[in-house]
Design a protein around this motif. Structure first.
Motif, PDB file in Angstrom:
ATOM      1  N   GLU A 135       0.824  -1.203   0.000  1.00  0.00           N
ATOM      2  CA  GLU A 135       0.000   0.000   0.000  1.00  0.00           C
ATOM      3  C   GLU A 135       0.858   1.253   0.000  1.00  0.00           C
ATOM      4  N   GLN A 136       1.889   1.261   0.824  1.00  0.00           N
ATOM      5  CA  GLN A 136       2.723   2.451   0.936  1.00  0.00           C
ATOM      6  C   GLN A 136       3.513   2.703  -0.345  1.00  0.00           C
ATOM      7  N   LEU A 137       4.082   1.663  -0.919  1.00  0.00           N
ATOM      8  CA  LEU A 137       4.869   1.841  -2.143  1.00  0.00           C
ATOM      9  C   LEU A 137       3.989   2.262  -3.311  1.00  0.00           C
ATOM     10  N   SER A 138       2.818   1.635  -3.435  1.00  0.00           N
ATOM     11  CA  SER A 138       1.933   1.990  -4.547  1.00  0.00           C
ATOM     12  C   SER A 138       1.372   3.395  -4.366  1.00  0.00           C
ATOM     13  N   ALA A 139       1.037   3.777  -3.123  1.00  0.00           N
ATOM     14  CA  ALA A 139       0.524   5.140  -2.895  1.00  0.00           C
ATOM     15  C   ALA A 139       1.590   6.182  -3.208  1.00  0.00           C
ATOM     16  N   ARG A 140       2.836   5.896  -2.819  1.00  0.00           N
ATOM     17  CA  ARG A 140       3.905   6.843  -3.112  1.00  0.00           C
ATOM     18  C   ARG A 140       4.137   6.965  -4.624  1.00  0.00           C
ATOM     19  N   ALA A 141       4.070   5.850  -5.344  1.00  0.00           N
ATOM     20  CA  ALA A 141       4.268   5.899  -6.796  1.00  0.00           C
ATOM     21  C   ALA A 141       3.108   6.620  -7.479  1.00  0.00           C
ATOM     22  N   GLU A 142       1.885   6.395  -6.999  1.00  0.00           N
ATOM     23  CA  GLU A 142       0.739   7.084  -7.597  1.00  0.00           C
ATOM     24  C   GLU A 142       0.815   8.591  -7.369  1.00  0.00           C
ATOM     25  N   ALA A 143       1.313   8.985  -6.197  1.00  0.00           N
ATOM     26  CA  ALA A 143       1.489  10.421  -5.957  1.00  0.00           C
ATOM     27  C   ALA A 143       2.570  11.002  -6.859  1.00  0.00           C
ATOM     28  N   GLN A 234      -2.877  17.641 -10.931  1.00  0.00           N
ATOM     29  CA  GLN A 234      -2.277  16.736  -9.967  1.00  0.00           C
ATOM     30  C   GLN A 234      -2.626  17.146  -8.547  1.00  0.00           C
ATOM     31  N   LEU A 235      -2.852  16.138  -7.713  1.00  0.00           N
ATOM     32  CA  LEU A 235      -3.109  16.396  -6.309  1.00  0.00           C
ATOM     33  C   LEU A 235      -1.906  17.004  -5.630  1.00  0.00           C
ATOM     34  N   PRO A 236      -2.195  17.819  -4.623  1.00  0.00           N
ATOM     35  CA  PRO A 236      -1.069  18.346  -3.878  1.00  0.00           C
ATOM     36  C   PRO A 236      -0.242  17.248  -3.287  1.00  0.00           C
ATOM     37  N   ARG A 237       1.045  17.531  -3.451  1.00  0.00           N
ATOM     38  CA  ARG A 237       1.924  16.512  -2.921  1.00  0.00           C
ATOM     39  C   ARG A 237       1.830  16.405  -1.413  1.00  0.00           C
ATOM     40  N   HIS A 238       1.592  17.577  -0.759  1.00  0.00           N
ATOM     41  CA  HIS A 238       1.556  17.545   0.687  1.00  0.00           C
ATOM     42  C   HIS A 238       0.119  17.280   1.109  1.00  0.00           C
ATOM     43  N   VAL A 239      -0.270  15.965   1.256  1.00  0.00           N
ATOM     44  CA  VAL A 239      -1.592  15.599   1.676  1.00  0.00           C
ATOM     45  C   VAL A 239      -1.545  15.052   3.066  1.00  0.00           C
ATOM     46  N   ALA A 240      -2.665  15.077   3.751  1.00  0.00           N
ATOM     47  CA  ALA A 240      -2.665  14.703   5.155  1.00  0.00           C
ATOM     48  C   ALA A 240      -2.476  13.231   5.369  1.00  0.00           C
ATOM     49  N   SER A 241      -2.881  12.426   4.378  1.00  0.00           N
ATOM     50  CA  SER A 241      -2.767  10.991   4.566  1.00  0.00           C
ATOM     51  C   SER A 241      -1.465  10.438   4.035  1.00  0.00           C
ATOM     52  N   ARG A 242      -0.456  11.267   3.866  1.00  0.00           N
ATOM     53  CA  ARG A 242       0.815  10.793   3.338  1.00  0.00           C
ATOM     54  C   ARG A 242       1.417   9.759   4.277  1.00  0.00           C
ATOM     55  N   PRO A 243       1.695   8.511   3.811  1.00  0.00           N
ATOM     56  CA  PRO A 243       2.275   7.501   4.696  1.00  0.00           C
ATOM     57  C   PRO A 243       3.733   7.782   4.978  1.00  0.00           C
ATOM     58  N   HIS A 244       4.209   7.197   6.066  1.00  0.00           N
ATOM     59  CA  HIS A 244       5.622   7.313   6.375  1.00  0.00           C
ATOM     60  C   HIS A 244       6.438   6.586   5.322  1.00  0.00           C
ATOM     61  N   ALA A 245       7.643   7.016   5.139  1.00  0.00           N
ATOM     62  CA  ALA A 245       8.556   6.318   4.248  1.00  0.00           C
ATOM     63  C   ALA A 245       8.868   4.958   4.845  1.00  0.00           C
ATOM     64  N   VAL A 246       8.597   3.903   4.078  1.00  0.00           N
ATOM     65  CA  VAL A 246       8.843   2.563   4.582  1.00  0.00           C
ATOM     66  C   VAL A 246      10.305   2.213   4.395  1.00  0.00           C
ATOM     67  N   PRO A 247      10.834   1.241   5.176  1.00  0.00           N
ATOM     68  CA  PRO A 247      12.256   0.947   5.117  1.00  0.00           C
ATOM     69  C   PRO A 247      12.678   0.434   3.757  1.00  0.00           C
ATOM     70  N   THR A 248      13.801   0.871   3.291  1.00  0.00           N
ATOM     71  CA  THR A 248      14.391   0.408   2.051  1.00  0.00           C
ATOM     72  C   THR A 248      15.781  -0.118   2.343  1.00  0.00           C
ATOM     73  N   PRO A 249      16.341  -0.918   1.434  1.00  0.00           N
ATOM     74  CA  PRO A 249      17.670  -1.460   1.697  1.00  0.00           C
ATOM     75  C   PRO A 249      18.727  -0.394   1.881  1.00  0.00           C
ATOM     76  N   ASP A 250      18.522   0.798   1.289  1.00  0.00           N
ATOM     77  CA  ASP A 250      19.539   1.838   1.371  1.00  0.00           C
ATOM     78  C   ASP A 250      19.120   2.999   2.254  1.00  0.00           C
ATOM     79  N   ALA A 251      18.008   2.878   2.972  1.00  0.00           N
ATOM     80  CA  ALA A 251      17.497   4.009   3.743  1.00  0.00           C
ATOM     81  C   ALA A 251      17.694   3.765   5.226  1.00  0.00           C
TER      82      ALA A 251
END
Length: 743
Positions: A135-143, A234-251
């Motif tokens: 959900e988090q990865l797809s929501a971030r890509a859709e944004a 395009q929707l505003p990038r700064h939306v209230a339901s923005r999920p936290h950045a999920v862990p990545t191998p390099d993050a």
């Protein structure tokens, strides 16, 4: 296997029945096949890069393994991925073809109903973690690709005679692609951390680079005549339901991982213990005693009972207006009262253990930092106060609250505070009421029901759906105001050009009386409307200029009846009644009335009517003044105005409301480079105050307005930073303090 072979192979080895053959018209069938083939071909290399990145990550983990069995497991996983690499790409291509075959017939997954007890089952933690990652990865890509996905969904929906496609219904969209990849990669039988890492590699190599492919597909449909006038917003990038950045191998996602480069990014890390160490060091510096409790430490069951009693007491005695954030000392005192309630005076007192007391203090400090991050908004502060005790109960029960940024309780806290902080507009209580009621209902459930991850996941999904609806409505409202503002700007430019052309003719042949009133007020609008619709080089505009020259006597009139008809038609186009237009034309050209019994109004009377006639584009209640560019009064305003002209659309500003003393936020949705007129909108997309760039620069220079910088992290992230910064205020920071960044 190269991309072309993959494409040919996938199209002939489709494992599902081809439901689209014969279902679509020939044109739609051809376009869908071309788009599908292009997607299969162009996604082949990015998919292989994601598998190669995952292979490299597994190899690095194997090198850093501390045990031979662990290293052997990594190498076995790597060997399996290498063996299945070609087959995985083939299965992904086949699934993409199936998605295009079933386009327009997407059905959501069935959900269990509360009354169907036979279908209820425990939530699988692994499935829950994977679903949140997806959900988090797809929501971030859709944004990230919001505008092109919006246009592509509408065009593909029109192509297959369906509603606009979005989410998994869009076969080449981010959500459908990552779910398809997760489905075909499930045969690898990876562990949960490895599956999450593989999804992150897919996100880095495929979803982040999806923009050019989506744009090319969109252009292909546009070139074929599918919705050529569609304009995406395009929707505003700064939306209230923005999920936290999920862990990545390099993050960096945790304090220890950020500081010490711990090899296992998804392995548990004692964030709570790190915070307790910092807290103990701070107590030592401050001279505050942090020793063990004197009495018996409360058991987890006793503590939860006391917390439930305290929460029930607060629900009963406090209302929305009287909620407040409690300090750590106050929370501790109230808990001790409920822990020892009903005991004899000489009985040993029950105290909080060291870990329990530290958890109370850390949660209180976190909420204190969140309160400082919020705007001056009573509703947001009240909601935050209502969540303090439920979140404390969750932190006492589940230490993952500190360990995992994607914990549902943490995400709910971030979403509620961000939504209240961003969407509550102090100047419009009526529009705030539905959202306030929704958030209040959510907080009431959190205060009345026992804490659990499932409860907070349900509340989080509920508020996200509500905010998504608000965002869509705001986007639609802003789009309407944007089109109206741009249309008014084009009309003003056309009117200005018509005025210039009319002034050139007046200089050579100055009119008088009724003719002057007609040309000044009405006919200039006829020229502007024709110019707006057809352009200055069009035959229609040339014909209207010819009528103008005939009225001024610059060219001879060969057919007065035709001239009268042209004048009447032009006046009716700008909203004049047919009878009045006929009277003006007859009186102006000296043509007798068709009905001799009808007396025509005098030329003076008609001239007064034209003077008071509503101009084209003006509102019925008041005439909107044309925004003029006002020269800045000093160098500072000139500098600010120059910077404003370089700002992108979508920048946010804060304004001091002199009437209420509150701060209101407005977005610069659009401005005209020619007239300087600005379109300022609220968070809900409603039109704000009329303003020009010069006026905005003047307000900024006088301190009545401020630009809002784009936040790089959420409110909760900033609160964590504030918390750890306060704990690190030490003259001799330890290794733990140096290594800690963000829980």
């Amino acid at each position: 296997m190269d991309a072309e072979q993959l494409r040919r192979g996938s199209l002939v080895s489709d494992p599902a029945p081809d439901t689209s053959r014969g279902r679509w018209p020939a044109r739609a069938q051809r376009l869908l096949e071309d788009i599908c083939a292009r997607c299969v071909a162009e996604l082949h290399q990015p998919l292989q890069r994601s598998l190669a990145a995952f292979d490299q990550h597994i190899f690095m983990r194997a090198e850093k393994a501390h045990q031979a069995s662990e290293q052997q497991e990594y190498f076995a996983t790597r060997q399996q991925v290498q063996q299945d690499r070609a087959a995985l790409g083939q299965r992904f291509a086949n699934r993409l073809v199936v998605s295009f075959d079933r386009i327009g017939h997407h059905t959501p997954a069935p959900t269990n109903r509360l009354g169907t007890w036979g279908q209820l089952e425990l939530l699988d933690p692994v499935e829950h973690e994977l679903s949140m990652t997806l959900e988090q990865l797809s929501a971030r890509a859709e944004a990230r690709h919001g505008t092109v996905l919006h246009e592509l969904g509408y065009r593909l929906g029109v192509l297959v005679a369906a509603s606009p496609l979005e989410g998994e219904a869009l076969p080449n969209g981010p959500r459908a692609l990552i779910h398809a990849f997760h489905h075909v990669s499930s045969s690898l039988a990876l562990s949960l951390p490895q599956q999450q890492t593989l999804l992150h590699c897919f996100d880095q190599s495929v979803l982040r680079t999806l923009g050019p492919l989506l744009a090319a597909v969109n252009t292909r449909l546009l070139d074929d005549g599918i919705l050529p006038r569609l304009r995406g917003t395009q929707l505003p990038r700064h939306v209230a339901s923005r999920p936290h950045a999920v862990p990545t191998p390099d993050a960096d996602t945790t304090p220890a991982a950020a500081a010490r480069n711990t090899p296992a990014a998804h392995e548990p890390i004692a964030v709570l213990e790190s915070l307790r160490d910092l807290l103990a060091q701070q107590r030592g510096i401050d001279g505050a005693g942090g020793g063990q409790p004197v009495g018996r430490a409360a058991s987890p069951e006793e503590l939860q009972t006391a917390l439930a009693a305290l929460q029930a007491h607060l629900v009963a005695v406090t209302d929305h207006a009287s909620r407040e954030l409690r300090s750590a000392q106050r929370l501790r005192d109230e808990l001790l009262v409920h822990l020892n309630s009903g005991k004899p005076a000489d009985a040993p007192r029950t105290e909080l253990s060291g870990e329990q007391g530290d958890t109370v203090e850390l949660v209180a400090m976190l909420f204190e930092q969140l309160g400082e991050q919020l705007q001056r908004n009573g509703n947001a502060k009240a909601l935050l106060g209502g969540l303090q005790l439920p979140l404390l109960r969750m932190a006492m029960t589940d230490h993952d609250f500190f360990e995992r940024p994607e914990h549902p309780a943490r995400q709910l806290l971030d979403t509620v505070t961000t939504t209240a902080n961003d969407w509550f507009d102090g100047g419009d209580e009526e529009s705030n009421r539905p959202l306030a009621a929704k958030l209040e209902q959510l907080v009431s459930r959190a205060r009345q029901e026992p804490p659990s991850a499932d409860l907070y996941a349900s509340l989080l999904a509920d508020i996200k759906r509500h905010v998504e609806v608000l965002s869509r409505k705001a986007q639609a409202a802003e789009h309407r105001h944007l089109e109206a503002a741009q249309g008014r700007e084009r009309l003003d430019q056309a009117r200005q050009r018509a005025t210039e052309l009319m002034a050139e003719r007046f200089a050579q042949s100055p009119p008088r009386g009724l003719l002057r009133a007609l040309l000044d007020r009405a006919w200039s609008d006829v020229l502007a409307l024709t110019l707006l619709r057809h352009g200055e080089d069009s035959e229609a505009f040339t014909a209207q200029l010819q009528v103008t020259d005939q009225l001024l006597g610059r060219v001879p009139t060969t057919d007065r009846q035709q001239l009268r008809q042209d004048v009447e038609t032009g006046l009716q186009q700008i909203g004049m009644h047919a009878e009045e237009a006929e009277q003006v034309a007859q009186r102006l050209l000296g043509i007798d009335s068709v009905d001799p019994a009808v007396d025509l109004p005098s030329a003076t009377d008609l001239a007064l009517r034209l003077k008071h006639h509503q101009r084209l584009g003006e509102q019925s209640d008041h005439a909107e003044p044309t925004a003029q560019v006002q020269p800045p009064v000093d160098a500072r305003e000139r500098e600010i105005q120059l910077r404003l002209r370089q700002m992108p659309f979508g920048s946010w500003f804060e304004f001091d409301d002199p009437a209420t003393g509150q701060i209101v936020r407005r977005k610069l949705s659009w401005y005209s480079p020619m007239s300087g007129r600005c379109l300022m909108v609220t968070r809900r997309g409603q039109r704000g105050e009329e303003m020009t760039l010069a006026q905005l620069a003047h307000d900024i220079a006088r301190g009545h307005a401020r630009e809002m910088p784009t936040p790089r992290e959420s409110l909760l992230d900033r609160a964590w930073h504030g918390l750890t910064g306060a704990l690190r205020q030490s003259p001799t920071p330890s290794a733990v303090a140096q290594g800690y960044r963000r829980p």
